[in-house]
Structure formats: structure tokens, C-alpha cells
Design an enzyme around this catalytic site. Structure first.
Site, PDB file in Angstrom:
ATOM      1  CG  ASP A   1      -2.055   1.191   1.312  1.00 55.94           C
ATOM      2  OD1 ASP A   1      -1.725   2.102   0.712  1.00 55.94           O
ATOM      3  OD2 ASP A   1      -3.016   0.967   1.956  1.00 55.94           O
TER       4      ASP A   1
ATOM      5  CE1 TYR B   1      -6.400  10.245 -10.522  1.00 62.47           C
ATOM      6  CE2 TYR B   1      -6.746  11.973 -12.169  1.00 62.47           C
ATOM      7  CZ  TYR B   1      -6.127  11.077 -11.952  1.00 62.47           C
ATOM      8  OH  TYR B   1      -5.362  10.045 -13.006  1.00 62.47           O
TER       9      TYR B   1
HETATM   10  P1  NDP Z   1      -6.168   1.069 -12.564  1.00 59.85           P
HETATM   11  O1  NDP Z   1      -7.389   1.171 -11.887  1.00 59.85           O
HETATM   12  O2  NDP Z   1      -6.209   0.418 -13.771  1.00 59.85           O
HETATM   13  O3  NDP Z   1      -4.811   0.543 -11.814  1.00 59.85           O
HETATM   14  C1  NDP Z   1      -4.448   1.143 -10.606  1.00 59.85           C
HETATM   15  C2  NDP Z   1      -3.868   0.145  -9.493  1.00 59.85           C
HETATM   16  O4  NDP Z   1      -3.286   0.888  -8.506  1.00 59.85           O
HETATM   17  C3  NDP Z   1      -4.857  -1.001  -9.311  1.00 59.85           C
HETATM   18  O5  NDP Z   1      -4.212  -2.147  -9.282  1.00 59.85           O
HETATM   19  C4  NDP Z   1      -5.080  -0.612  -7.910  1.00 59.85           C
HETATM   20  O6  NDP Z   1      -5.456  -1.675  -6.803  1.00 59.85           O
HETATM   21  C5  NDP Z   1      -3.807   0.202  -7.327  1.00 59.85           C
HETATM   22  N1  NDP Z   1      -3.666   0.974  -6.218  1.00 59.85           N
HETATM   23  C6  NDP Z   1      -4.940   1.604  -5.750  1.00 59.85           C
HETATM   24  N2  NDP Z   1      -4.428   2.085  -4.586  1.00 59.85           N
HETATM   25  C7  NDP Z   1      -3.411   1.616  -4.006  1.00 59.85           C
HETATM   26  C8  NDP Z   1      -2.784   1.888  -3.020  1.00 59.85           C
HETATM   27  N3  NDP Z   1      -3.046   2.589  -2.201  1.00 59.85           N
HETATM   28  N4  NDP Z   1      -1.438   1.324  -2.944  1.00 59.85           N
HETATM   29  C9  NDP Z   1      -1.232   0.542  -4.108  1.00 59.85           C
HETATM   30  N5  NDP Z   1      -1.793   0.262  -5.038  1.00 59.85           N
HETATM   31  C10 NDP Z   1      -2.935   0.632  -5.153  1.00 59.85           C
HETATM   32  O7  NDP Z   1      -5.738   2.656 -13.050  1.00 59.85           O
HETATM   33  P2  NDP Z   1      -4.619   3.097 -14.123  1.00 59.85           P
HETATM   34  O8  NDP Z   1      -3.759   2.177 -14.630  1.00 59.85           O
HETATM   35  O9  NDP Z   1      -5.765   4.070 -15.134  1.00 59.85           O
HETATM   36  O10 NDP Z   1      -3.799   4.219 -13.465  1.00 59.85           O
HETATM   37  C11 NDP Z   1      -2.480   4.228 -13.259  1.00 59.85           C
HETATM   38  C12 NDP Z   1      -2.033   5.649 -12.768  1.00 59.85           C
HETATM   39  O11 NDP Z   1      -2.119   6.097 -13.883  1.00 59.85           O
HETATM   40  C13 NDP Z   1      -2.947   6.308 -11.508  1.00 59.85           C
HETATM   41  O12 NDP Z   1      -2.020   6.829 -10.810  1.00 59.85           O
HETATM   42  C14 NDP Z   1      -3.674   7.107 -12.462  1.00 59.85           C
HETATM   43  O13 NDP Z   1      -4.230   8.303 -11.827  1.00 59.85           O
HETATM   44  C15 NDP Z   1      -2.917   7.642 -13.878  1.00 59.85           C
HETATM   45  N6  NDP Z   1      -3.669   7.975 -14.952  1.00 59.85           N
HETATM   46  C16 NDP Z   1      -4.424   7.588 -15.403  1.00 59.85           C
HETATM   47  C17 NDP Z   1      -5.124   7.718 -16.551  1.00 59.85           C
HETATM   48  C18 NDP Z   1      -6.198   6.951 -17.271  1.00 59.85           C
HETATM   49  O14 NDP Z   1      -6.916   7.678 -18.064  1.00 59.85           O
HETATM   50  N7  NDP Z   1      -6.252   5.765 -17.242  1.00 59.85           N
HETATM   51  C19 NDP Z   1      -4.887   9.149 -17.032  1.00 59.85           C
HETATM   52  C20 NDP Z   1      -3.748   9.966 -16.271  1.00 59.85           C
HETATM   53  C21 NDP Z   1      -3.266   9.381 -15.307  1.00 59.85           C
HETATM   54  P3  NDP Z   1      -6.908  -1.969  -6.765  1.00 59.85           P
HETATM   55  O15 NDP Z   1      -7.672  -2.531  -8.017  1.00 59.85           O
HETATM   56  O16 NDP Z   1      -6.937  -3.249  -5.666  1.00 59.85           O
HETATM   57  O17 NDP Z   1      -7.538  -0.769  -6.284  1.00 59.85           O
END
Ligand code: NDP
Length: 242
Positions: free
Chosen positions: A58, A152
Site C-alpha cells: 500500500d 484527484y
Molecule cells: P487502474 O485502476 O487500472 O490501476 C491502478 C492500480 O493501483 C490498481 O491495481 C489498484 O489496486 C492500485 N492501487 C490503488 N490504490 C493503491 C494503493 N493505495 N497502494 C497500492 N496500489 C494501489 O488505473 P490506471 O492504470 O488507469 O492508473 C494508473 C495511474 O495512472 C494512476 O496513478 C492514475 O491516476 C494515472 N492516470 C491514469 C489515466 C487514465 O486515463 N487511465 C490518466 C492519467 C493518469 P486495486 O484495483 O486493488 O484498487
């Protein structure tokens, strides 16, 4: 020649979406990868596929950071690349958002990235020439107005300031590391589906971000630090959603 051959990487939030694509690209190009996430089943399966290692992590927890970076050092002997990727989104504007949501988003994005940078700098100082690449995943929302995701956007803005300031620190100290941020526009992942935006036309794909991560992780970007790379196929210039 593999682009990150012999390097050791740690990717947070790696079980899904962008993080998963980063892991696959880094492993394909020769890195040994520590896959970290809250989602143990998907994280472990991915680590197995790439012959890497999974850590339940986490990003809000300093103890978990010690464990994750410690695993990279124990299993692979060093840390060269950190991708601060983990994140969530909460749809709310300034009139509907709560302080609890604001604190949660900051805890994951701003504090999580801060803790990651601290842990990485400590580990990377031990590399010959104190080299390493820290890649912070911010968002287009940090610099363009998306009123519906205010908590966010604010947390992603903090990541930009952290990136700039850390890059300056590294340079002033004479370390060989680099720290850059990527600001993706809308990319087709489960996170986007969570806010109902996954059907918009012109979305980017996770591999679009992974290719940029690969460039920043490799020595091809050796003179780049403190950069904020917008990755949105000009959607913000033409005023489009994705
Ligand atoms: P996803 O939801 O597909 O993946 C995010 C992952 O992060 C999940 O596996 C989630 O686990 C995990 N996660 C959430 N909270 C925590 C935590 N506290 N500690 C560790 N892991 C955690 O999202 P994306 O792949 O789309 O996003 C990845 C990054 O890219 C993020 O930072 C997002 O803000 C950024 N981003 C995404 C965009 C988009 O359009 N997709 C655009 C701009 C930025 P679980 O599923 O268990 O919650």
C-alpha cells in the site's frame, strides 16, 4: 539490444492498467521487475509471467515502502527504476467533494509518491554514480481544468511540484539520478471505466504510456530530469475530452 538490460525496476499499482503495461514493457526490454500492488492475485500472476517478484504494497504505508524496496535490494541487489503509478480516482467537484476524499487522494497520490521518492533516493545513492530513474505518473488534470475530479487533480498537481523540486535537489547534490513526470490524458484502463469515460473516442492505450516509461527508464533519456511530459495526442490543445 534490450533497452533496460540489467536494470532493476519497481512499479507500484502494477496489477492493472498502466502499471501492468509498464511491467510488461520493462521486462520485455531486459529489466528485472518488482511488481507491487494491493491486488495480490493479479499482482502475483503478473510477477509469475515475467519471472519477477510480487510484494503486497500500500503506497500510503512507509513500512510497506521499506518492504518493497527491501525486496528489490534482497532479490536483485539494487534499484535502478521506480515508477510511482498506483492511484485511484473519485468523481466529485468542489461543491460535492468531501475533506475525507481530499485526504484519501492526497494520501495515495501525493504522500505515496513522496514516500516512494524518499525510499528510491536512499536505495539509488548506493548505485555506482548514484544513478537511477524515478518516473512519477501525474495526469493532464494537474494542468487542465477537469472540474469533476477536483481532489484527484489537486493531488496530481502536488506530484508535479514534487518532481520539479526533487530533480533540482538531485542536480544540486551532484547525484546521477533523474526524476520526471508523465501527464497522460485519458487512457483506456479500469480506472477510466470507473468514471464512465471508457467509451470516449480517441483514448490512448496503456502501451502508449509504457513506451514513454521505457524511454525515461532507459539511458536514452540520460539528459532529461525535471520534465513534465504531456501525453494526450493534443486533445487538450484542440479542447477534446480524451
Ligand atoms: P487502474 O485502476 O487500472 O490501476 C491502478 C492500480 O493501483 C490498481 O491495481 C489498484 O489496486 C492500485 N492501487 C490503488 N490504490 C493503491 C494503493 N493505495 N497502494 C497500492 N496500489 C494501489 O488505473 P490506471 O492504470 O488507469 O492508473 C494508473 C495511474 O495512472 C494512476 O496513478 C492514475 O491516476 C494515472 N492516470 C491514469 C489515466 C487514465 O486515463 N487511465 C490518466 C492519467 C493518469 P486495486 O484495483 O486493488 O484498487
Amino acid at each position: 539490444m534490450a533497452r533496460v538490460n540489467g536494470k532493476v525496476a519497481l512499479v507500484t499499482g502494477a496489477a492493472s492498467g498502466l502499471g501492468r503495461a509498464d511491467v510488461l514493457a520493462l521486462a520485455r526490454e531486459g529489466a528485472r521487475v518488482v511488481v507491487t500492488d494491493l491486488n495480490e492475485d493479479a499482482g502475483q500472476a503478473l510477477a509469475k509471467d515475467i519471472d519477477g517478484v510480487f510484494v503486497r504494497h500500500d503506497v500510503r504505508s512507509e513500512d510497506d515502502w521499506h518492504k518493497a524496496v527491501g525486496t528489490a535490494l534482497e532479490r536483485f541487489g539494487k534499484l535502478d527504476i521506480l515508477v510511482n503509478n498506483a492511484g485511484i480516482v473519485v468523481p466529485a467537484d468542489i461543491e460535492t467533494a468531501t475533506l475525507e476524499q481530499y485526504r484519501l487522494l492526497n494520501a495515495i497520490h501525493a504522500e505515496g509518491t513522496f514516500l516512494g521518492c524518499q525510499a528510491a533516493i536512499r536505495a539509488m545513492k548506493a548505485n555506482p554514480g548514484a544513478t537511477g530513474s524515478i518516473i512519477n505518473i501525474s495526469s493532464l488534470s494537474a494542468i487542465r481544468g477537469f472540474p469533476g475530479v477536483i481532489t484527484y487533480a489537486a493531488a496530481k498537481g502536488a506530484i508535479l511540484a514534487l518532481t520539479t523540486t526533487l530533480a533540482a535537489h538531485i542536480r544540486e547534490k551532484g547525484y546521477g539520478m533523474r526524476c520526471n513526470a508523465i501527464l497522460p490524458g485519458m487512457i483506456n484502463t479500469p480506472l477510466l471505466a470507473a468514471v464512465g469515460a471508457d467509451t470516449l473516442p480517441g483514448l490512448g492505450q496503456p502501451t502508449d504510456v509504457a513506451n514513454t516509461v521505457l524511454f525515461l527508464a532507459s539511458d536514452e533519456s540520460r539528459h532529461m530530469s525535471g520534465a513534465h511530459i504531456v501525453l494526450d495526442n493534443a486533445s487538450s490543445i484542440i479542447g477534446g475530452g480524451a
